[in-house]
Design a protein around this motif. Structure first.
Motif, PDB file in Angstrom:
ATOM      1  N   GLU A  38       9.260 -19.299 102.619  1.00  0.00           N
ATOM      2  CA  GLU A  38      10.236 -18.232 102.399  1.00  0.00           C
ATOM      3  C   GLU A  38      10.625 -18.132 100.928  1.00  0.00           C
ATOM      4  OE1 GLU A  38      11.119 -15.820 104.411  1.00  0.00           O
ATOM      5  OE2 GLU A  38       9.738 -16.695 105.849  1.00  0.00           O
ATOM      6  N   ARG A  39      10.587 -19.247 100.209  1.00  0.00           N
ATOM      7  CA  ARG A  39      10.866 -19.214  98.769  1.00  0.00           C
ATOM      8  C   ARG A  39       9.710 -18.572  98.006  1.00  0.00           C
ATOM      9  NH1 ARG A  39      13.060 -24.840  96.676  1.00  0.00           N
ATOM     10  NH2 ARG A  39      13.431 -23.568  94.830  1.00  0.00           N
ATOM     11  N   LEU A  40       8.496 -18.692  98.531  1.00  0.00           N
ATOM     12  CA  LEU A  40       7.328 -18.126  97.860  1.00  0.00           C
ATOM     13  C   LEU A  40       7.062 -16.674  98.221  1.00  0.00           C
ATOM     14  CD1 LEU A  40       4.749 -21.048  98.201  1.00  0.00           C
ATOM     15  CD2 LEU A  40       6.100 -20.428  96.200  1.00  0.00           C
ATOM     16  N   ARG A  41       7.506 -16.249  99.391  1.00  0.00           N
ATOM     17  CA  ARG A  41       7.170 -14.912  99.898  1.00  0.00           C
ATOM     18  C   ARG A  41       7.486 -13.776  98.922  1.00  0.00           C
ATOM     19  NH1 ARG A  41       6.209 -13.391 105.140  1.00  0.00           N
ATOM     20  NH2 ARG A  41       7.276 -15.204 105.974  1.00  0.00           N
ATOM     21  N   PRO A  42       8.648 -13.754  98.253  1.00  0.00           N
ATOM     22  CA  PRO A  42       8.907 -12.627  97.331  1.00  0.00           C
ATOM     23  C   PRO A  42       7.983 -12.606  96.115  1.00  0.00           C
ATOM     24  CG  PRO A  42      10.890 -13.972  97.653  1.00  0.00           C
ATOM     25  CD  PRO A  42       9.797 -14.616  98.391  1.00  0.00           C
ATOM     26  N   LEU A  43       7.333 -13.698  95.819  1.00  0.00           N
ATOM     27  CA  LEU A  43       6.467 -13.773  94.645  1.00  0.00           C
ATOM     28  C   LEU A  43       5.030 -13.340  94.935  1.00  0.00           C
ATOM     29  CD1 LEU A  43       7.691 -17.271  93.448  1.00  0.00           C
ATOM     30  CD2 LEU A  43       8.469 -15.044  92.638  1.00  0.00           C
ATOM     31  N   LEU A  44       4.704 -13.168  96.206  1.00  0.00           N
ATOM     32  CA  LEU A  44       3.328 -12.844  96.597  1.00  0.00           C
ATOM     33  C   LEU A  44       3.089 -11.341  96.574  1.00  0.00           C
ATOM     34  CD1 LEU A  44       2.987 -15.228  99.656  1.00  0.00           C
ATOM     35  CD2 LEU A  44       2.218 -15.608  97.317  1.00  0.00           C
ATOM     36  N   PRO A  45       1.857 -10.921  96.259  1.00  0.00           N
ATOM     37  CA  PRO A  45       1.542  -9.490  96.325  1.00  0.00           C
ATOM     38  C   PRO A  45       1.585  -9.017  97.774  1.00  0.00           C
ATOM     39  CG  PRO A  45      -0.423 -10.776  95.786  1.00  0.00           C
ATOM     40  CD  PRO A  45       0.733 -11.729  95.820  1.00  0.00           C
ATOM     41  N   ASP A  46       2.085  -7.808  97.976  1.00  0.00           N
ATOM     42  CA  ASP A  46       2.231  -7.319  99.351  1.00  0.00           C
ATOM     43  C   ASP A  46       1.438  -6.056  99.640  1.00  0.00           C
ATOM     44  OD1 ASP A  46       3.705  -5.688  97.733  1.00  0.00           O
ATOM     45  OD2 ASP A  46       5.547  -5.807  98.908  1.00  0.00           O
TER      46      ASP A  46
ATOM     47  N   ARG B  22      -8.652 -15.766  96.887  1.00  0.00           N
ATOM     48  CA  ARG B  22      -7.227 -15.598  96.590  1.00  0.00           C
ATOM     49  C   ARG B  22      -6.802 -16.490  95.431  1.00  0.00           C
ATOM     50  NH1 ARG B  22      -3.793 -14.610 101.901  1.00  0.00           N
ATOM     51  NH2 ARG B  22      -5.164 -13.063 102.832  1.00  0.00           N
ATOM     52  N   PHE B  23      -7.319 -17.692  95.379  1.00  0.00           N
ATOM     53  CA  PHE B  23      -6.981 -18.587  94.272  1.00  0.00           C
ATOM     54  C   PHE B  23      -7.394 -17.955  92.942  1.00  0.00           C
ATOM     55  CE2 PHE B  23      -8.086 -21.990  91.299  1.00  0.00           C
ATOM     56  CZ  PHE B  23      -6.881 -22.661  91.237  1.00  0.00           C
ATOM     57  N   VAL B  24      -8.619 -17.464  92.866  1.00  0.00           N
ATOM     58  CA  VAL B  24      -9.129 -16.884  91.625  1.00  0.00           C
ATOM     59  C   VAL B  24      -8.409 -15.586  91.289  1.00  0.00           C
ATOM     60  CG1 VAL B  24     -11.187 -15.869  90.561  1.00  0.00           C
ATOM     61  CG2 VAL B  24     -11.370 -17.992  91.829  1.00  0.00           C
ATOM     62  N   ARG B  25      -8.216 -14.716  92.257  1.00  0.00           N
ATOM     63  CA  ARG B  25      -7.570 -13.418  91.998  1.00  0.00           C
ATOM     64  C   ARG B  25      -6.116 -13.601  91.584  1.00  0.00           C
ATOM     65  NH1 ARG B  25     -10.125 -10.621  97.282  1.00  0.00           N
ATOM     66  NH2 ARG B  25     -12.192 -10.254  96.422  1.00  0.00           N
ATOM     67  N   TRP B  26      -5.399 -14.478  92.277  1.00  0.00           N
ATOM     68  CA  TRP B  26      -4.006 -14.706  91.934  1.00  0.00           C
ATOM     69  C   TRP B  26      -3.874 -15.404  90.580  1.00  0.00           C
ATOM     70  CZ3 TRP B  26      -1.440 -16.568  97.141  1.00  0.00           C
ATOM     71  CH2 TRP B  26      -1.433 -15.504  98.046  1.00  0.00           C
ATOM     72  N   ALA B  27      -4.833 -16.249  90.235  1.00  0.00           N
ATOM     73  CA  ALA B  27      -4.805 -16.885  88.913  1.00  0.00           C
ATOM     74  C   ALA B  27      -5.011 -15.837  87.826  1.00  0.00           C
ATOM     75  CB  ALA B  27      -5.875 -17.966  88.823  1.00  0.00           C
TER      76      ALA B  27
ATOM     77  N   LYS C 102      -4.218 -12.710  87.956  1.00  0.00           N
ATOM     78  CA  LYS C 102      -3.033 -11.852  87.891  1.00  0.00           C
ATOM     79  C   LYS C 102      -1.792 -12.592  87.408  1.00  0.00           C
ATOM     80  CE  LYS C 102      -4.415  -8.719  91.598  1.00  0.00           C
ATOM     81  NZ  LYS C 102      -4.080  -8.220  92.938  1.00  0.00           N
ATOM     82  N   GLY C 103      -1.870 -13.913  87.272  1.00  0.00           N
ATOM     83  CA  GLY C 103      -0.723 -14.695  86.810  1.00  0.00           C
ATOM     84  C   GLY C 103       0.269 -15.036  87.903  1.00  0.00           C
ATOM     85  N   ILE C 104      -0.123 -14.873  89.150  1.00  0.00           N
ATOM     86  CA  ILE C 104       0.791 -15.128  90.266  1.00  0.00           C
ATOM     87  C   ILE C 104       1.115 -16.612  90.381  1.00  0.00           C
ATOM     88  CG2 ILE C 104       1.005 -15.031  92.790  1.00  0.00           C
ATOM     89  CD1 ILE C 104      -0.518 -12.352  92.613  1.00  0.00           C
ATOM     90  N   TRP C 105       0.130 -17.479  90.199  1.00  0.00           N
ATOM     91  CA  TRP C 105       0.385 -18.929  90.285  1.00  0.00           C
ATOM     92  C   TRP C 105       1.358 -19.353  89.191  1.00  0.00           C
ATOM     93  CZ3 TRP C 105      -0.668 -20.916  94.679  1.00  0.00           C
ATOM     94  CH2 TRP C 105      -1.799 -20.527  95.400  1.00  0.00           C
ATOM     95  N   GLN C 106       1.154 -18.859  87.980  1.00  0.00           N
ATOM     96  CA  GLN C 106       2.032 -19.208  86.865  1.00  0.00           C
ATOM     97  C   GLN C 106       3.459 -18.760  87.155  1.00  0.00           C
ATOM     98  OE1 GLN C 106       1.149 -20.980  84.201  1.00  0.00           O
ATOM     99  NE2 GLN C 106       3.178 -20.896  83.321  1.00  0.00           N
ATOM    100  N   GLU C 107       3.597 -17.559  87.692  1.00  0.00           N
ATOM    101  CA  GLU C 107       4.922 -17.035  88.028  1.00  0.00           C
ATOM    102  C   GLU C 107       5.580 -17.883  89.110  1.00  0.00           C
ATOM    103  OE1 GLU C 107       6.876 -12.953  89.855  1.00  0.00           O
ATOM    104  OE2 GLU C 107       4.874 -12.876  88.965  1.00  0.00           O
ATOM    105  N   MET C 108       4.788 -18.316  90.095  1.00  0.00           N
ATOM    106  CA  MET C 108       5.331 -19.179  91.149  1.00  0.00           C
ATOM    107  C   MET C 108       5.854 -20.492  90.571  1.00  0.00           C
ATOM    108  SD  MET C 108       2.937 -19.187  94.482  1.00  0.00           S
ATOM    109  CE  MET C 108       2.075 -17.762  95.011  1.00  0.00           C
ATOM    110  N   PHE C 109       5.036 -21.119  89.718  1.00  0.00           N
ATOM    111  CA  PHE C 109       5.437 -22.404  89.159  1.00  0.00           C
ATOM    112  C   PHE C 109       6.695 -22.278  88.305  1.00  0.00           C
ATOM    113  CE2 PHE C 109       0.724 -23.488  89.412  1.00  0.00           C
ATOM    114  CZ  PHE C 109       0.875 -24.104  90.643  1.00  0.00           C
TER     115      PHE C 109
END
Length: 140
Positions: free
Chosen positions: A12-20, A63-68, A70-77
């Motif tokens: 639930e803490r990660l859900r708002p950070l994910l692409p929808d 998903r790992f490669v695409r999110w990396a 797009k900077g999604i992993w960095q934003e999550m961290f």
């Protein structure tokens, strides 16, 4: 190594950070995919060796490669690090690099030598080329 699963609270803490934005084929559950990605990264294994309970291995990798990208992993961290207080665990990572056996120094090892010594300055660093002398002809 046993399977890793995100708790409902963690997800639930990660859900708002994910692409929808959903396009094409029905999307595999994000919680399963993120759990699978974390499992592969923690275990250090290959993507094809991920347990089938996380879904298709190709999906985990994509998903790992695409999110990396797009900077999604960095934003999550960054977001999760800013939200928490002091860490319960502190991890230290060490990195090593291989070097060729001669990388430590030249012939004779790593002894320190003075390059500006009197002998080095007094002796010529090179000799005249014999081919340059032979190229000059007296007959011309």
């Amino acid at each position: 190594m046993s399977e890793f699963w995100l708790s409902e609270e963690q997800f639930e803490r990660l859900r708002p950070l994910l692409p929808d934005k959903v396009r094409g084929v029905a999307r595999v559950d994000d919680r399963r995919v993120i759990s699978g990605i974390i499992h592969v990264v923690k275990s250090g294994g290959r993507w094809v060796d991920a347990p089938a309970c996380y879904g298709p291995r190709k999906t985990l990798y994509n998903r790992f490669v695409r999110w990396a990208a797009k900077g999604i992993w960095q934003e999550m961290f960054v977001t999760l690090a800013a939200a928490g207080g002091p860490p319960a665990e502190v991890l230290i990572d060490s990195t090593h690099m291989k070097a060729h056996r001669s990388a430590g120094g030249g012939k004779g090892g790593r002894s320190s030598r003075r390059s500006g010594s009197v002998e080095a300055v007094a002796t010529a660093s090179s000799t005249r080329s014999l081919t340059a002398k032979a190229a000059r002809s007296v007959s011309c």
